[in-house]
Design an enzyme around this catalytic site. Structure first.
Site, PDB file in Angstrom:
ATOM      1  N   GLY A  41      -4.100   1.214  -3.272  1.00 12.30           N
ATOM      2  CA  GLY A  41      -3.848   2.647  -3.424  1.00 12.30           C
ATOM      3  C   GLY A  41      -2.677   3.037  -4.299  1.00 12.30           C
ATOM      4  N   GLU A  80       4.465   2.320  -2.190  1.00 12.90           N
ATOM      5  CA  GLU A  80       3.304   2.584  -1.339  1.00 12.90           C
ATOM      6  C   GLU A  80       2.661   3.913  -1.729  1.00 12.90           C
ATOM      7  OE1 GLU A  80       1.070   1.887   0.610  1.00 12.90           O
ATOM      8  OE2 GLU A  80       1.662   0.670   2.316  1.00 12.90           O
ATOM      9  N   ASP A  81       1.365   4.006  -1.501  1.00 15.41           N
ATOM     10  CA  ASP A  81       0.696   5.281  -1.764  1.00 15.41           C
ATOM     11  C   ASP A  81       0.987   6.292  -0.661  1.00 15.41           C
ATOM     12  OD1 ASP A  81      -0.776   3.846   0.133  1.00 15.41           O
ATOM     13  OD2 ASP A  81      -2.718   4.147  -0.831  1.00 15.41           O
ATOM     14  N   ASP A  99       1.162   6.582   6.840  1.00 17.62           N
ATOM     15  CA  ASP A  99       0.396   7.363   7.812  1.00 17.62           C
ATOM     16  C   ASP A  99       0.938   7.011   9.207  1.00 17.62           C
ATOM     17  OD1 ASP A  99      -1.721   9.005   8.689  1.00 17.62           O
ATOM     18  OD2 ASP A  99      -3.156   7.365   8.709  1.00 17.62           O
ATOM     19  N   LYS A 136       2.650  11.266   6.041  1.00 16.58           N
ATOM     20  CA  LYS A 136       2.063  12.147   7.058  1.00 16.58           C
ATOM     21  C   LYS A 136       2.821  11.936   8.358  1.00 16.58           C
ATOM     22  CE  LYS A 136      -2.583  11.231   5.835  1.00 16.58           C
ATOM     23  NZ  LYS A 136      -3.960  10.949   6.299  1.00 16.58           N
ATOM     24  N   VAL A 171      -6.448  12.391   2.596  1.00 18.65           N
ATOM     25  CA  VAL A 171      -6.213  12.699   1.184  1.00 18.65           C
ATOM     26  C   VAL A 171      -6.744  11.590   0.281  1.00 18.65           C
ATOM     27  CG1 VAL A 171      -4.195  14.173   1.567  1.00 18.65           C
ATOM     28  CG2 VAL A 171      -3.871  11.713   1.328  1.00 18.65           C
ATOM     29  N   ASP A 188      -8.288   6.219  -2.263  1.00 17.01           N
ATOM     30  CA  ASP A 188      -9.744   6.266  -2.271  1.00 17.01           C
ATOM     31  C   ASP A 188     -10.337   7.064  -1.124  1.00 17.01           C
ATOM     32  OD1 ASP A 188      -9.040   4.134  -0.314  1.00 17.01           O
ATOM     33  OD2 ASP A 188     -11.211   3.957  -0.165  1.00 17.01           O
ATOM     34  N   ARG A 213     -10.651   7.186  -6.769  1.00 13.33           N
ATOM     35  CA  ARG A 213      -9.291   6.750  -7.118  1.00 13.33           C
ATOM     36  C   ARG A 213      -8.889   7.297  -8.491  1.00 13.33           C
ATOM     37  NH1 ARG A 213      -7.691   2.636  -3.504  1.00 13.33           N
ATOM     38  NH2 ARG A 213      -9.379   1.345  -2.702  1.00 13.33           N
TER      39      ARG A 213
END
Ligand code: IMP
Ligand code: MG
Length: 181
Positions: free
Chosen positions: A47, A102-103, A106, A134, A156, A162, A168
């Protein structure tokens, strides 16, 4: 044939322009903080590949870059916290000033696992750059030193993230409505 990038109908929408502006700010902040050093960035595949590509070009310092791939079990959309190493680092991080890229954070379980894994290899320092967070879904406390955007709890995708492996390549970040997840 004319192509089209379709946005979702969810509550989180971040334009390509807003992302670009924020990534420039994060790069400038990292460049200030690591002045005189040679940071080693670790991109967490898959990601974070787009974020990393833009972020490194916003950091006007000598730096090195490596990739690690981990996968969290779970359904197509949500991680369960059980993490598997898919592709290990190629370069040593001992004594390096590591920045994990990091993307999205969570639950925090993936990042917590990764930080343990990296710290065992004794880097000089370790910080985290995450495009998205988040906080509503956090299960373990994890540090984020460079954060792009804090978002509400919606699934998201786009800009490297993805939706069941697709999307992506969207240049923006968009989201699903809760009932669509
Ligand atoms: P965590 O372990 O729950 O913090 O989740 C971390 C990983 O799950 C992220 O690095 C993503 O790969 C994936 N993930 C979590 N939420 C989303 C989302 O809303 N969209 C896309 N991927 C997500
Ligand atoms: Mg990830």
């Amino acid at each position: 044939m004319k192509g089209m990038f379709a946005a979702g109908n969810g509550p989180v929408q971040i334009s390509a322009e807003a992302i670009a502006k924020r990534v420039q700010e994060l790069g400038a902040q990292i460049a200030r903080d690591y002045q005189g050093k040679t940071p080693h960035l670790v991109c967490v595949l898959n990601g974070a590949f787009v974020f990393t590509a833009d972020l490194v070009r916003a950091i006007p310092l000598p730096l090195t870059l490596d990739f690690i791939a981990i996968s969290s079990y779970g359904n197509a959309y949500r991680s369960s916290g059980e993490v598997e190493l898919i592709k290990d680092l190629r370069l040593p991080i001992h004594g390096r000033d590591v920045i994990v890229v990091e993307d999205i954070v969570d639950t925090g379980l993936t990042l917590a696992y990764l930080l343990d894994y990296l710290e065992a290899r004794k880097p000089a320092s370790i910080r985290v750059a995450a495009l998205l967070s988040k906080p509503a879904r956090r299960q373990v406390e994890v540090p984020i030193h460079y954060l792009g955007f804090e978002i509400e709890d919606a699934y998201v995708y786009g800009y490297g993230l993805d939706r069941a492996q697709f999307d992506r390549n969207l240049p923006f970040i968009t989201s699903l409505r809760p009932e669509e997840e």
